[in-house]
Write a protein that holds these residues in place. Structure first.
Motif, mmCIF file in Angstrom:
data_model
loop_
_atom_site.group_PDB
_atom_site.id
_atom_site.type_symbol
_atom_site.label_atom_id
_atom_site.label_comp_id
_atom_site.label_asym_id
_atom_site.label_seq_id
_atom_site.Cartn_x
_atom_site.Cartn_y
_atom_site.Cartn_z
ATOM 1 N N PHE A 1 19.430 3.279 14.251
ATOM 2 C CA PHE A 1 18.373 3.308 15.267
ATOM 3 C C PHE A 1 18.530 4.489 16.223
ATOM 4 C CE2 PHE A 1 16.397 1.885 19.270
ATOM 5 C CZ PHE A 1 15.121 1.578 18.806
ATOM 6 N N ALA A 2 19.757 4.775 16.641
ATOM 7 C CA ALA A 2 19.975 5.876 17.586
ATOM 8 C C ALA A 2 19.606 7.214 16.963
ATOM 9 C CB ALA A 2 21.436 5.882 18.040
ATOM 10 N N ILE A 3 19.924 7.412 15.688
ATOM 11 C CA ILE A 3 19.567 8.660 15.012
ATOM 12 C C ILE A 3 18.053 8.812 14.931
ATOM 13 C CG2 ILE A 3 19.732 9.973 12.864
ATOM 14 C CD1 ILE A 3 22.377 9.811 14.208
ATOM 15 N N TYR A 4 17.376 7.754 14.509
ATOM 16 C CA TYR A 4 15.929 7.824 14.297
ATOM 17 C C TYR A 4 15.172 8.033 15.611
ATOM 18 C CZ TYR A 4 11.263 6.596 12.696
ATOM 19 O OH TYR A 4 9.915 6.630 12.410
ATOM 20 N N THR A 5 15.541 7.261 16.632
ATOM 21 C CA THR A 5 14.799 7.359 17.894
ATOM 22 C C THR A 5 15.001 8.710 18.568
ATOM 23 O OG1 THR A 5 16.655 6.243 18.995
ATOM 24 C CG2 THR A 5 14.774 4.898 18.338
ATOM 25 N N VAL A 6 16.209 9.245 18.534
ATOM 26 C CA VAL A 6 16.450 10.547 19.156
ATOM 27 C C VAL A 6 15.730 11.637 18.381
ATOM 28 C CG1 VAL A 6 18.216 12.282 19.652
ATOM 29 C CG2 VAL A 6 18.635 9.887 20.207
ATOM 30 N N PRO B 1 11.307 25.673 7.992
ATOM 31 C CA PRO B 1 10.102 26.506 7.958
ATOM 32 C C PRO B 1 9.013 26.086 8.930
ATOM 33 C CG PRO B 1 10.274 25.143 5.975
ATOM 34 C CD PRO B 1 11.587 25.029 6.694
ATOM 35 N N ASN B 2 8.917 24.803 9.246
ATOM 36 C CA ASN B 2 7.889 24.338 10.179
ATOM 37 C C ASN B 2 8.395 24.203 11.605
ATOM 38 O OD1 ASN B 2 5.911 24.104 8.152
ATOM 39 N ND2 ASN B 2 6.711 22.103 7.540
ATOM 40 N N LEU B 3 9.638 24.616 11.826
ATOM 41 C CA LEU B 3 10.249 24.569 13.166
ATOM 42 C C LEU B 3 10.163 23.168 13.762
ATOM 43 C CD1 LEU B 3 8.946 27.956 14.630
ATOM 44 C CD2 LEU B 3 11.114 27.508 13.471
ATOM 45 N N GLU B 4 10.477 22.168 12.949
ATOM 46 C CA GLU B 4 10.452 20.778 13.402
ATOM 47 C C GLU B 4 11.753 20.460 14.145
ATOM 48 O OE1 GLU B 4 8.207 18.459 13.280
ATOM 49 O OE2 GLU B 4 6.685 19.489 12.085
ATOM 50 N N SER B 5 11.621 20.012 15.385
ATOM 51 C CA SER B 5 12.815 19.696 16.162
ATOM 52 C C SER B 5 13.563 18.503 15.584
ATOM 53 C CB SER B 5 12.429 19.408 17.622
ATOM 54 O OG SER B 5 11.565 18.284 17.707
ATOM 55 N N SER B 6 12.860 17.598 14.887
ATOM 56 C CA SER B 6 13.517 16.423 14.319
ATOM 57 C C SER B 6 14.545 16.825 13.272
ATOM 58 C CB SER B 6 12.483 15.476 13.704
ATOM 59 O OG SER B 6 11.767 16.112 12.656
ATOM 60 N N ALA C 1 29.492 5.303 7.087
ATOM 61 C CA ALA C 1 28.299 5.170 7.933
ATOM 62 C C ALA C 1 27.543 6.497 8.006
ATOM 63 C CB ALA C 1 28.705 4.714 9.331
ATOM 64 N N ALA C 2 28.268 7.622 8.099
ATOM 65 C CA ALA C 2 27.616 8.927 8.140
ATOM 66 C C ALA C 2 26.887 9.225 6.833
ATOM 67 C CB ALA C 2 28.651 10.012 8.429
ATOM 68 N N LEU C 3 27.489 8.847 5.702
ATOM 69 C CA LEU C 3 26.843 9.062 4.408
ATOM 70 C C LEU C 3 25.547 8.263 4.313
ATOM 71 C CD1 LEU C 3 26.767 10.067 1.491
ATOM 72 C CD2 LEU C 3 28.259 8.156 0.874
ATOM 73 N N LEU C 4 25.589 6.992 4.671
ATOM 74 C CA LEU C 4 24.380 6.169 4.632
ATOM 75 C C LEU C 4 23.320 6.696 5.588
ATOM 76 C CD1 LEU C 4 25.906 2.570 4.408
ATOM 77 C CD2 LEU C 4 24.765 3.867 2.600
ATOM 78 N N SER C 5 23.747 7.174 6.750
ATOM 79 C CA SER C 5 22.797 7.710 7.715
ATOM 80 C C SER C 5 22.115 8.973 7.182
ATOM 81 C CB SER C 5 23.504 8.013 9.035
ATOM 82 O OG SER C 5 22.588 8.465 10.006
ATOM 83 N N LEU C 6 22.887 9.855 6.549
ATOM 84 C CA LEU C 6 22.303 11.070 5.978
ATOM 85 C C LEU C 6 21.288 10.737 4.882
ATOM 86 C CD1 LEU C 6 25.218 13.668 5.664
ATOM 87 C CD2 LEU C 6 23.099 13.932 6.942
ATOM 88 N N VAL C 7 21.650 9.812 4.009
ATOM 89 C CA VAL C 7 20.799 9.518 2.855
ATOM 90 C C VAL C 7 19.594 8.666 3.247
ATOM 91 C CG1 VAL C 7 20.721 8.374 0.611
ATOM 92 C CG2 VAL C 7 22.716 9.750 1.238
ATOM 93 N N VAL C 8 19.834 7.588 4.013
ATOM 94 C CA VAL C 8 18.772 6.625 4.295
ATOM 95 C C VAL C 8 17.894 7.074 5.467
ATOM 96 C CG1 VAL C 8 18.270 4.245 4.955
ATOM 97 C CG2 VAL C 8 20.145 4.725 3.367
ATOM 98 N N GLN D 1 17.421 11.814 5.292
ATOM 99 C CA GLN D 1 16.632 12.224 4.132
ATOM 100 C C GLN D 1 15.496 11.255 3.819
ATOM 101 O OE1 GLN D 1 19.839 12.751 1.164
ATOM 102 N NE2 GLN D 1 19.308 14.921 1.140
ATOM 103 N N GLY D 2 15.726 9.960 4.019
ATOM 104 C CA GLY D 2 14.721 8.967 3.663
ATOM 105 C C GLY D 2 13.620 8.815 4.700
ATOM 106 N N LEU D 3 13.970 8.291 5.866
ATOM 107 C CA LEU D 3 12.952 7.995 6.883
ATOM 108 C C LEU D 3 12.396 9.254 7.544
ATOM 109 C CD1 LEU D 3 14.566 4.877 8.620
ATOM 110 C CD2 LEU D 3 12.744 4.919 6.914
ATOM 111 N N LEU D 4 13.259 10.223 7.848
ATOM 112 C CA LEU D 4 12.818 11.416 8.563
ATOM 113 C C LEU D 4 12.389 12.550 7.640
ATOM 114 C CD1 LEU D 4 15.560 11.455 11.350
ATOM 115 C CD2 LEU D 4 13.192 10.703 11.567
ATOM 116 N N ALA D 5 12.672 12.414 6.338
ATOM 117 C CA ALA D 5 12.275 13.426 5.337
ATOM 118 C C ALA D 5 12.815 14.812 5.674
ATOM 119 C CB ALA D 5 10.759 13.469 5.199
ATOM 120 N N VAL D 6 14.050 14.856 6.148
ATOM 121 C CA VAL D 6 14.707 16.129 6.456
ATOM 122 C C VAL D 6 15.379 16.649 5.196
ATOM 123 C CG1 VAL D 6 16.483 17.270 7.835
ATOM 124 C CG2 VAL D 6 15.057 15.487 8.861
ATOM 125 N N THR D 7 15.185 17.921 4.906
ATOM 126 C CA THR D 7 15.789 18.535 3.730
ATOM 127 C C THR D 7 17.235 18.932 4.035
ATOM 128 O OG1 THR D 7 13.655 19.374 2.967
ATOM 129 C CG2 THR D 7 15.634 20.420 2.072
#
Length: 376
Positions: A34-39, A170-175, A236-243, A246-252
């Motif tokens: 939750f903290a990763i997603y909300t920030v 490329p889109n200069l997305e702060s997220s 926890a860091a691995l799950l956060s990166l993948v789920v 990469q998953g919810l935030l669609a960060v490459t």
């Protein structure tokens, strides 16, 4: 082999103790989800829905074009103030972050070849928005003025064409930036808290006396706490990166996640050693928290993730080279953003290993002295 068996069994004991601590379990889950997603979705460094107003004393086609050029989602619909006398009152009330003043005869002076001046008032209390927004507004106004001037002068083309390409984001997305940097910051925080809490928990539960009578060394106890708590953070860091990232935030993620986890393990070795050393100075969790917070804040703020190292004073930049967080931030940005390999990031890996070894030696000495005092 006996020493490895001791380290393994003591580490398993740490995992059982952590499992029965619901507060720490909740903290780990919350921190990496939750903290990763909300920030990442809530903190924006680019301009979004900025309030802007105009004082249009010219009332010409060009001034209307400039007003109409500010569009959502970057800016709210541009408001129109009656006169310059209303600017201070409106900005003091916080109604507008930007106010553009177009003077009378602005279009006529531009067509005549004179050099008219635009005035831009900026509420700089919101520093990031003020800086980025000023760049946006300047670019938009220049484009509108250049287009109008080229049309009025018969379509003269500019002698130079500038093409901007943004790499890695490329889109200069702060997220994209905030999500990864939040993971780096949370790893730093939890590595201190979990390792220190493991030592404090032994003392508060009275199990430190059990360890004193067991045929184990302080180094074995420390290594057990490091691998047990470190493995939880790595997972926890691995799950956060993948789920989440990469998953919810669609960060490459450009680089190797496995290489990032290797660097994370080395960083956790250093930070857990520091956390254990701090825990030997405290007698309770509140005391440990008061000790850990200044370390975390300084290491996080000056690691290069919040503000660039190049903008710091030279002596401070040199001092922060002794912090493992500085090298971990540089390593994480290189791997996850730019896809760097071991041939590029080996200096950061070596630095974290060296700093971790020094901190481990210091922590072992402090922990041995603590156990000796408890035994006496």
């Amino acid at each position: 082999m006996r020493s490895l068996a001791h380290i393994y069994r003591l580490g398993v004991k740490e995992l059982y103790s952590l499992r029965h601590d619901p507060v720490l379990v909740f903290l780990i889950l919350y921190t990496f989800t939750f903290a990763i997603y909300t920030v990442a979705t809530g903190v924006k460094t680019e301009v979004r829905n900025a309030s802007i107003a105009f004082v249009d004393e010219d009332g010409t086609e060009l001034s209307r074009r400039m007003r109409d050029a500010f569009l959502w989602p970057y800016f709210k619909p541009a408001a129109l103030l009656p006169s310059t006398a209303d600017i201070d009152r409106a900005m003091d009330a916080g109604k507008y972050t930007f106010v553009v003043v177009i003077p009378s005869r602005f279009q006529a002076d531009l067509v005549a070849g004179r050099h008219p001046t635009l005035q831009l008032d900026v509420d700089a209390t919101a520093m990031t928005l003020a800086g980025n927004g000023t760049t946006y507004i300047t670019t938009i106004l220049q484009n509108e003025i250049s287009g109008f001037a080229a049309r009025s002068e018969g379509g003269a083309a500019l002698p130079v064409s500038i093409s901007v390409r943004s790499k890695f984001n490329p889109n200069l997305e702060s997220s994209w930036f905030m999500a990864v940097m939040q993971i780096v910051g949370n790893i730093t925080m939890l590595s201190l808290i979990l390792s220190g809490a493991a030592v404090i928990r032994e003392r508060e539960h009275g199990t430190i006396e059990h360890l004193l009578v067991m045929p184990v060394t302080p180094a074995e106890i420390m290594l057990a706490k490091i691998w047990a708590n470190g493995s939880v953070i790595v997972a926890a860091a691995l799950l956060s990166l993948v789920v989440v990232v990469q998953g919810l935030l669609a960060v490459t993620i450009a680089g190797s996640i496995m290489l990032f986890l290797l660097g994370t393990a080395l960083f956790l070795f250093a930070m857990s050693s520091l956390g254990i050393a701090l825990a030997t100075l405290a007698r309770s969790m509140p005391q440990f928290g008061l000790l850990a917070i200044p370390f975390f804040v300084v290491m996080n703020m000056l690691s290069g993730g919040v503000t660039p190292q190049e903008g710091m004073p030279a002596f401070l930049r040199m001092l922060m080279q002794a912090s493992p967080s500085t090298h971990f931030t540089s390593f994480s940005q290189a791997v996850l953003y730019r896809g760097a390999g071991v041939d590029v990031v080996w200096p950061q890996l070596a630095a974290m290993t060296l700093i971790g070894t020094v901190l481990f030696v210091v922590a072992v000495r402090r922990f041995r002295n603590t156990m000796a005092v408890g035994q006496s």
